[in-house]
Scaffold this motif. Structure first.
Motif, PDB file in Angstrom:
ATOM      1  N   GLU A 192     -10.386   2.411  -9.622  1.00  0.00           N
ATOM      2  CA  GLU A 192      -9.255   3.170  -9.068  1.00  0.00           C
ATOM      3  C   GLU A 192      -8.229   2.217  -8.457  1.00  0.00           C
ATOM      4  O   GLU A 192      -8.561   1.409  -7.595  1.00  0.00           O
ATOM      5  CB  GLU A 192      -9.782   4.116  -7.987  1.00  0.00           C
ATOM      6  CG  GLU A 192      -8.797   5.147  -7.520  1.00  0.00           C
ATOM      7  CD  GLU A 192      -8.637   6.294  -8.500  1.00  0.00           C
ATOM      8  OE1 GLU A 192      -7.473   6.565  -8.870  1.00  0.00           O
ATOM      9  OE2 GLU A 192      -9.642   6.904  -8.899  1.00  0.00           O
ATOM     10  N   PRO A 193      -6.933   2.303  -8.865  1.00  0.00           N
ATOM     11  CA  PRO A 193      -5.928   1.391  -8.310  1.00  0.00           C
ATOM     12  C   PRO A 193      -5.660   1.597  -6.825  1.00  0.00           C
ATOM     13  O   PRO A 193      -5.339   0.657  -6.112  1.00  0.00           O
ATOM     14  CB  PRO A 193      -4.674   1.702  -9.140  1.00  0.00           C
ATOM     15  CG  PRO A 193      -5.173   2.349 -10.384  1.00  0.00           C
ATOM     16  CD  PRO A 193      -6.394   3.101  -9.976  1.00  0.00           C
ATOM     17  N   PHE A 194      -5.784   2.855  -6.355  1.00  0.00           N
ATOM     18  CA  PHE A 194      -5.536   3.106  -4.930  1.00  0.00           C
ATOM     19  C   PHE A 194      -6.373   4.288  -4.452  1.00  0.00           C
ATOM     20  O   PHE A 194      -7.473   4.117  -3.975  1.00  0.00           O
ATOM     21  CB  PHE A 194      -4.046   3.336  -4.666  1.00  0.00           C
ATOM     22  CG  PHE A 194      -3.719   3.443  -3.195  1.00  0.00           C
ATOM     23  CD1 PHE A 194      -3.672   2.311  -2.406  1.00  0.00           C
ATOM     24  CD2 PHE A 194      -3.501   4.677  -2.593  1.00  0.00           C
ATOM     25  CE1 PHE A 194      -3.405   2.400  -1.037  1.00  0.00           C
ATOM     26  CE2 PHE A 194      -3.223   4.776  -1.239  1.00  0.00           C
ATOM     27  CZ  PHE A 194      -3.180   3.642  -0.460  1.00  0.00           C
ATOM     28  N   GLY A 195      -5.841   5.511  -4.529  1.00  0.00           N
ATOM     29  CA  GLY A 195      -6.575   6.685  -4.090  1.00  0.00           C
ATOM     30  C   GLY A 195      -5.892   7.422  -2.950  1.00  0.00           C
ATOM     31  O   GLY A 195      -6.314   7.326  -1.794  1.00  0.00           O
ATOM     32  N   LEU A 196      -4.826   8.179  -3.265  1.00  0.00           N
ATOM     33  CA  LEU A 196      -4.065   8.894  -2.239  1.00  0.00           C
ATOM     34  C   LEU A 196      -4.906   9.924  -1.497  1.00  0.00           C
ATOM     35  O   LEU A 196      -4.707  10.166  -0.309  1.00  0.00           O
ATOM     36  CB  LEU A 196      -2.851   9.578  -2.865  1.00  0.00           C
ATOM     37  CG  LEU A 196      -1.601   8.732  -3.094  1.00  0.00           C
ATOM     38  CD1 LEU A 196      -0.564   9.546  -3.844  1.00  0.00           C
ATOM     39  CD2 LEU A 196      -1.018   8.237  -1.782  1.00  0.00           C
ATOM     40  N   THR A 197      -5.853  10.557  -2.198  1.00  0.00           N
ATOM     41  CA  THR A 197      -6.645  11.592  -1.529  1.00  0.00           C
ATOM     42  C   THR A 197      -7.424  11.030  -0.349  1.00  0.00           C
ATOM     43  O   THR A 197      -7.671  11.739   0.627  1.00  0.00           O
ATOM     44  CB  THR A 197      -7.621  12.258  -2.508  1.00  0.00           C
ATOM     45  OG1 THR A 197      -8.516  11.280  -3.045  1.00  0.00           O
ATOM     46  CG2 THR A 197      -6.872  12.941  -3.651  1.00  0.00           C
ATOM     47  N   MET A 198      -7.780   9.757  -0.420  1.00  0.00           N
ATOM     48  CA  MET A 198      -8.529   9.152   0.684  1.00  0.00           C
ATOM     49  C   MET A 198      -7.670   9.042   1.936  1.00  0.00           C
ATOM     50  O   MET A 198      -8.117   9.363   3.040  1.00  0.00           O
ATOM     51  CB  MET A 198      -9.059   7.778   0.272  1.00  0.00           C
ATOM     52  CG  MET A 198     -10.115   7.822  -0.817  1.00  0.00           C
ATOM     53  SD  MET A 198     -10.904   6.216  -1.087  1.00  0.00           S
ATOM     54  CE  MET A 198      -9.520   5.268  -1.714  1.00  0.00           C
ATOM     55  N   ILE A 199      -6.434   8.596   1.787  1.00  0.00           N
ATOM     56  CA  ILE A 199      -5.617   8.417   2.993  1.00  0.00           C
ATOM     57  C   ILE A 199      -5.143   9.762   3.535  1.00  0.00           C
ATOM     58  O   ILE A 199      -4.920   9.908   4.736  1.00  0.00           O
ATOM     59  CB  ILE A 199      -4.439   7.436   2.768  1.00  0.00           C
ATOM     60  CG1 ILE A 199      -3.471   7.926   1.694  1.00  0.00           C
ATOM     61  CG2 ILE A 199      -4.971   6.070   2.404  1.00  0.00           C
ATOM     62  CD1 ILE A 199      -2.242   7.024   1.540  1.00  0.00           C
ATOM     63  N   GLU A 200      -5.013  10.765   2.666  1.00  0.00           N
ATOM     64  CA  GLU A 200      -4.701  12.108   3.154  1.00  0.00           C
ATOM     65  C   GLU A 200      -5.839  12.634   4.020  1.00  0.00           C
ATOM     66  O   GLU A 200      -5.613  13.211   5.095  1.00  0.00           O
ATOM     67  CB  GLU A 200      -4.437  13.033   1.964  1.00  0.00           C
ATOM     68  CG  GLU A 200      -3.145  12.701   1.231  1.00  0.00           C
ATOM     69  CD  GLU A 200      -3.030  13.353  -0.128  1.00  0.00           C
ATOM     70  OE1 GLU A 200      -1.940  13.290  -0.728  1.00  0.00           O
ATOM     71  OE2 GLU A 200      -4.030  13.923  -0.615  1.00  0.00           O
ATOM     72  N   TRP A 218       0.828  -1.199   0.000  1.00  0.00           N
ATOM     73  CA  TRP A 218       0.000   0.000   0.000  1.00  0.00           C
ATOM     74  C   TRP A 218       0.864   1.251   0.000  1.00  0.00           C
ATOM     75  O   TRP A 218       1.948   1.289   0.585  1.00  0.00           O
ATOM     76  CB  TRP A 218      -0.895   0.024   1.230  1.00  0.00           C
ATOM     77  CG  TRP A 218      -2.085  -0.875   1.147  1.00  0.00           C
ATOM     78  CD1 TRP A 218      -2.682  -1.360   0.036  1.00  0.00           C
ATOM     79  CD2 TRP A 218      -2.830  -1.408   2.258  1.00  0.00           C
ATOM     80  NE1 TRP A 218      -3.758  -2.154   0.369  1.00  0.00           N
ATOM     81  CE2 TRP A 218      -3.870  -2.195   1.716  1.00  0.00           C
ATOM     82  CE3 TRP A 218      -2.726  -1.286   3.644  1.00  0.00           C
ATOM     83  CZ2 TRP A 218      -4.798  -2.859   2.524  1.00  0.00           C
ATOM     84  CZ3 TRP A 218      -3.645  -1.944   4.445  1.00  0.00           C
ATOM     85  CH2 TRP A 218      -4.666  -2.717   3.890  1.00  0.00           C
ATOM     86  N   ASN A 219       0.385   2.293  -0.655  1.00  0.00           N
ATOM     87  CA  ASN A 219       1.087   3.570  -0.660  1.00  0.00           C
ATOM     88  C   ASN A 219       1.067   4.199   0.732  1.00  0.00           C
ATOM     89  O   ASN A 219       0.175   3.918   1.542  1.00  0.00           O
ATOM     90  CB  ASN A 219       0.439   4.530  -1.659  1.00  0.00           C
ATOM     91  CG  ASN A 219       0.627   4.086  -3.095  1.00  0.00           C
ATOM     92  OD1 ASN A 219       1.648   3.492  -3.421  1.00  0.00           O
ATOM     93  ND2 ASN A 219      -0.338   4.359  -3.952  1.00  0.00           N
ATOM     94  N   GLY A 220       2.039   5.056   0.976  1.00  0.00           N
ATOM     95  CA  GLY A 220       2.110   5.752   2.252  1.00  0.00           C
ATOM     96  C   GLY A 220       2.266   7.244   2.059  1.00  0.00           C
ATOM     97  O   GLY A 220       2.688   7.707   0.996  1.00  0.00           O
ATOM     98  N   ILE A 221       1.918   8.002   3.081  1.00  0.00           N
ATOM     99  CA  ILE A 221       2.059   9.455   3.050  1.00  0.00           C
ATOM    100  C   ILE A 221       2.739   9.917   4.333  1.00  0.00           C
ATOM    101  O   ILE A 221       2.797   9.187   5.322  1.00  0.00           O
ATOM    102  CB  ILE A 221       0.697  10.168   2.914  1.00  0.00           C
ATOM    103  CG1 ILE A 221      -0.221   9.785   4.089  1.00  0.00           C
ATOM    104  CG2 ILE A 221       0.050   9.859   1.579  1.00  0.00           C
ATOM    105  CD1 ILE A 221      -1.493  10.613   4.165  1.00  0.00           C
TER     106      ILE A 221
END
Length: 340
Positions: A242-250, A146-149
């Motif tokens: 959608e493959p992931f969705g960075l705006t959601m985890i932000e 999973w992507n991270g921020i």
């Protein structure tokens, strides 16, 4: 992808790794940069104009070959391949270089074929950004990372101001009109932040933007953080998988719950931090359910699963596996040579 790579490099350095970033010379000089081209190809050969042409293909081949020559001459334990250039997988197999390739997008033909050719190479690992994406690629050594921020950039806010927000490009694939419809049906005002990607579609959106709904413009930096953290719910309305969705985890990091459509990785990312709608018609009910989620729950999920540290830990496991695969392969080759 560029933002992900920037976060990844900074996180690896912070974790104590010795990192070299092979990238264009106009990248952030604060990074451990080794330039392989003066500027990015977008500055010379914009993708929208040159995609699929022999000219861009030749530029990419020369540039990545320059990086590969430097890699082979260096003393690197493992290569993290953040590009979408298929030849890199073949070069990694040919030269027995431990490599982790991050597949940031759904499969396209040339890259999918390269992945299939190298699927069972023990020193090649691949990552995808969600479990939903894993089943789309050829079988082999593929794991979910999973992507991270940077959670600290998105500070927790205990209470929202009663408005919903949609963050993303204004284009049909992001479902801007569907988000407006759902907000109206749920009885909540909607803020929209993002660049206008499709002028014809923007004309339709603009016609629907009457108070209390607002277009905030293409926000970035602190302005975007402020708009998100003040919101009471984030809408995720993709019209594609959608493959992931960075705006959601932000948003979750700020404590903002998410109401999303069950497309692609949306349910996987949201988890207990919001509510998912099976259809557009169900989205107003999902918004109302998400508004009831404890904001501390959303923040906790972001910190537990989507921090830079959590992302680095997943990649470190992939690096270790690729390095071990190369050692095993080399040992096996030496054994065959002795027995010959």
């Amino acid at each position: 992808m560029e933002a992900h790579c920037d976060t990844l490099v900074r996180g690896l350095v912070e974790a104590g790794h010795d990192v070299t970033l092979f990238a264009s010379g106009d990248s952030d000089p604060a990074l451990p940069l080794h330039p392989i081209a003066p500027t990015s190809y977008e500055a010379e050969l914009p993708w929208a104009l040159w995609h699929g042409t022999p000219t861009l293909r030749a530029w990419l081949t020369r540039t990545y070959a320059r990086a590969w020559t430097e890699i082979l001459a260096g003393d690197y334990d493992v290569v993290h391949n953040n590009a979408l250039f298929p030849d890199l997988l073949d070069w990694g197999t040919r030269d027995e270089v431990p490599m982790v390739t991050s597949l940031h997008v759904p499969p396209f033909e040339a890259l999918a074929e390269a992945v299939a050719r190298n699927a069972d190479i023990p020193w090649q690992e691949r990552t995808v950004c969600s479990g939903q994406q894993q089943g789309l690629w050829p079988a082999g050594r593929t794991r979910v990372a999973w992507n991270g921020i940077d959670i600290a950039r998105w500070p927790f806010t205990a209470h929202g101001q009663g408005r919903a927000i949609l963050v993303g490009r204004i284009t049909p694939t992001k479902g801007t009109l569907e988000a407006i419809d759902a907000a109206e049906a749920a009885g909540i005002a909607l803020d929209i932040a993002g660049p206008i990607d499709c002028r014809d579609y923007w004309a339709e959106v603009k016609a629907r933007l009457r108070l209390p709904h607002r277009y905030l413009g293409h926000l970035s930096g602190n302005a975007l953080v402020t708009a998100v953290r003040q919101s009471s719910v984030l809408l995720a309305t993709p019209m594609w998988d959608e493959p992931f969705g960075l705006t959601m985890i932000e948003a979750m990091a700020c404590g903002v719950p998410v109401a999303g459509l069950a497309r692609g990785a949306i349910p996987e990312v949201i988890g207990e931090a919001g509510a998912v709608a099976a259809t557009v018609a169900d989205l107003p009910r999902a918004i109302r359910r998400a508004l009831g989620v404890d904001r501390a729950t959303a923040r906790a999920r972001a910190g537990r699963h989507f921090s830079v540290a959590a992302m680095i830990e997943r990649y470190e496991a992939a690096y270790a596996s690729a390095v071990a695969g190369a050692r095993f392969a080399s040992s096996r080759a030496r054994t065959r040579a002795l027995l010959a």
